[in-house]
Motif scaffolding. Structure first.
Motif, short mmCIF file in Angstrom:
data_model
loop_
_atom_site.label_atom_id
_atom_site.label_comp_id
_atom_site.label_asym_id
_atom_site.label_seq_id
_atom_site.Cartn_x
_atom_site.Cartn_y
_atom_site.Cartn_z
N TYR A 313 0.86 -1.17 0.00
CA TYR A 313 0.00 0.00 0.00
C TYR A 313 0.90 1.23 0.00
CZ TYR A 313 1.00 -0.80 4.94
OH TYR A 313 1.63 -1.06 6.13
N SER A 314 0.33 2.39 -0.12
CA SER A 314 1.11 3.62 -0.19
C SER A 314 1.92 3.82 1.09
CB SER A 314 0.16 4.80 -0.40
OG SER A 314 0.87 6.01 -0.46
N GLN A 369 -8.26 -1.44 -5.57
CA GLN A 369 -8.81 -0.15 -5.12
C GLN A 369 -10.10 0.18 -5.87
OE1 GLN A 369 -5.61 2.63 -5.70
NE2 GLN A 369 -4.20 1.40 -4.46
N HIS A 414 -4.50 -0.01 3.14
CA HIS A 414 -5.13 -0.16 1.83
C HIS A 414 -6.45 0.58 1.79
CE1 HIS A 414 -5.56 -2.07 -2.07
NE2 HIS A 414 -6.79 -2.43 -1.74
N ASP A 417 -5.83 4.02 0.54
CA ASP A 417 -5.67 4.04 -0.92
C ASP A 417 -7.02 3.98 -1.62
OD1 ASP A 417 -2.98 4.07 -0.41
OD2 ASP A 417 -2.68 1.93 -0.80
#
Length: 468
Positions: A313-314, A369, A414, A417
């Motif tokens: 994830y980011s 996403q 997540h 995101d």
């Protein structure tokens, strides 16, 4: 063909009818929000990955609030064979189904008998007043309906006792989640809520297998960490001592949410598979490289990347996962091409038709996403998002709307995101729209306007030249 009798199709036709009824039941209960939002097993639009994503979000939310998270996992023993038929018929009526549907299931389930046959021996008939068949297409939705009422009542009792507990459920696996600044307070909260769950489950004719009950504490402390045990012996259970790692629904957690063991476990599993695949084909006979590539992408990679959303994830640290998965893909590329071990990685991966593992993960993450915007509004992932439009059910107690801007900026998950993707995609798709209800779809209403023609590639001589 001489021994064929049409009567042998009765079992197949019965399963098809059960599947049709199960599809309609699922659509109905998802539409009217009767299914509890934390139930994630045996239903459409829900999976084990959703349970892992929600649990990760709960843990990270506690950390940005300087709270530690504790979990208590329990397993309902003999779940499917223990469902009470009379109570199930009342739940169907409570779920909003008409009296005809409730009476139909009452006739289908209640006062059933069975007998056992072994060679020339046949037993007398036994009453079967409990349970649903695990192989039946109706068992997932009927079991979910049975537990949904339990979770609604459990939530009210926990609220009356002022216990801050979140729940997750996957079929017969339950999970109690609490957050506090002290693990001793968390243990007290888990003890009380577990006692309430046991009492309520007994009223539903369900029992918990205490030997499978586990407790686990999540903490970011850098110093030596001693997880306090949880003593459940006063309520008939065991003394639970937390382990260093915890395996739940196939995920391997440690207290700091470092997924090295999880990644290594599934990477080694896939490496073993690739080694065994060498038997299937070699350079002179067997599978061609295109078939090997297809076999690796369709059978091996899905195992390796099981629930990758938990660690990809980011702003997530990706050095270890990408190194481990890069070594795996290199082995697969050398097997596909039959290349030397000293061949350059990027070159053989490109020739084998394999994209870089980091780019492949980005593609899968983007699709995951986007999937979040097609979920029903009563799904737990949607209930955690901040700006879900037209939300018919109340948001989750730990949703993004309960966090400050600073806490949202520190949060990594997540779910974040998915929420950021709302700014890029207009969520116009409704998966439980009436037009998608079984019986109202275009293919159902205008079935006489569709025609299907089977195609055989062996009868078309130009087919092989078109695909080359």
């Amino acid at each position: 063909m001489k021994s064929f009798r049409s009567i042998i199709l009765l079992n197949t036709l019965g399963k098809l009818i059960e599947k049709v009824i199960g599809e309609r039941l699922q659509f109905q209960v998802i539409s009217n929000n009767f299914i509890y939002q934390s139930q994630l097993g045996g239903l459409k639009f829900k999976s084990t990955t959703d349970a892992g994503i929600a649990l990760m979000y709960f843990i990270y939310t506690g950390w940005v609030k300087n709270l530690s998270t504790s979990t208590l996992a329990f397993d309902i023993t003999q779940f499917f064979p223990s469902l009470n038929h009379c109570l199930l018929s009342l739940i169907l009526d409570k779920a909003g189904f008409g009296p005809q549907v409730a009476r139909s299931f009452l006739n289908y389930l209640v006062n059933r008998k069975t007998s056992y046959y072994w060679n020339n021996f046949s037993s007398h008939s036994f009453d079967v007043n409990v349970g649903v068949g695990q192989g039946s297409a109706l068992s997932p939705i009927l079991s979910a309906l049975y537990l949904s009422l339990f979770f609604h009542i459990f939530k009210k009792r926990i609220k009356n006792l002022d216990l801050k507990i979140s729940t997750l459920s996957f079929v017969d696996n339950g999970l109690l989640i609490t957050q506090s600044k002290s693990f001793h307070l968390s243990n007290a909260c888990l003890f009380s809520s577990y006692n309430v769950a046991l009492t309520l489950l007994s009223k539903f004719d369900l029992q918990v297998k205490h030997s499978k009950t586990e407790v686990f504490h999540f903490s970011r402390a850098y110093s030596a960490f001693n997880s306090p045990p949880l003593d459940l012996s006063p309520i008939g259970s065991l003394l639970l001592i937390p382990k260093d790692t915890w395996k739940y629904l196939g995920f391997i957690f440690n207290r700091k949410l470092c997924f090295h063991k999880h990644i290594d476990y599934y990477a080694n599993k896939t490496i073993s598979m690739v080694k065994c695949m060498k038997i299937i084909g070699n350079s002179t006979r067997g599978l061609i490289p295109q078939q090997k590539c297809l076999l690796y992408r369709s059978c091996a990679l899905p195992i390796t990347l099981y629930s990758f959303q938990l660690w990809f994830y980011s702003k997530a640290p990706l050095l270890y996962p990408l190194n481990s998965l890069g070594k795996l893909q290199r082995r697969a590329a050398t097997w596909i091409l039959g290349a030397f071990k000293t061949s350059p990685s990027y070159g053989i991966e490109a020739i084998a038709g394999l994209i870089l593992i980091c780019l492949y993960l980005q593609k899968l993450s983007g699709r995951s996403q986007l999937r979040g915007h097609t979920l029903p509004t009563n799904h737990i992932i949607r209930s955690l998002l901040d700006n879900s439009p037209n939300h018919p059910s109340p948001p989750h107690d730990l949703s993004l709307s309960t966090l400050t801007k600073r806490q949202c900026g520190l949060l990594k998950s997540h779910v974040i995101d998915i929420d950021n993707r709302f700014n890029e995609v207009f969520p116009a798709f409704n998966s439980i729209n009436l037009e998608l209800q079984p019986g109202n779809r275009i293919s159902d209403m205008f079935s006489n306007q569709f025609s299907f023609h089977s195609f055989s590639s062996s009868n078309d001589p130009s087919f092989k030249s078109r695909i080359q």
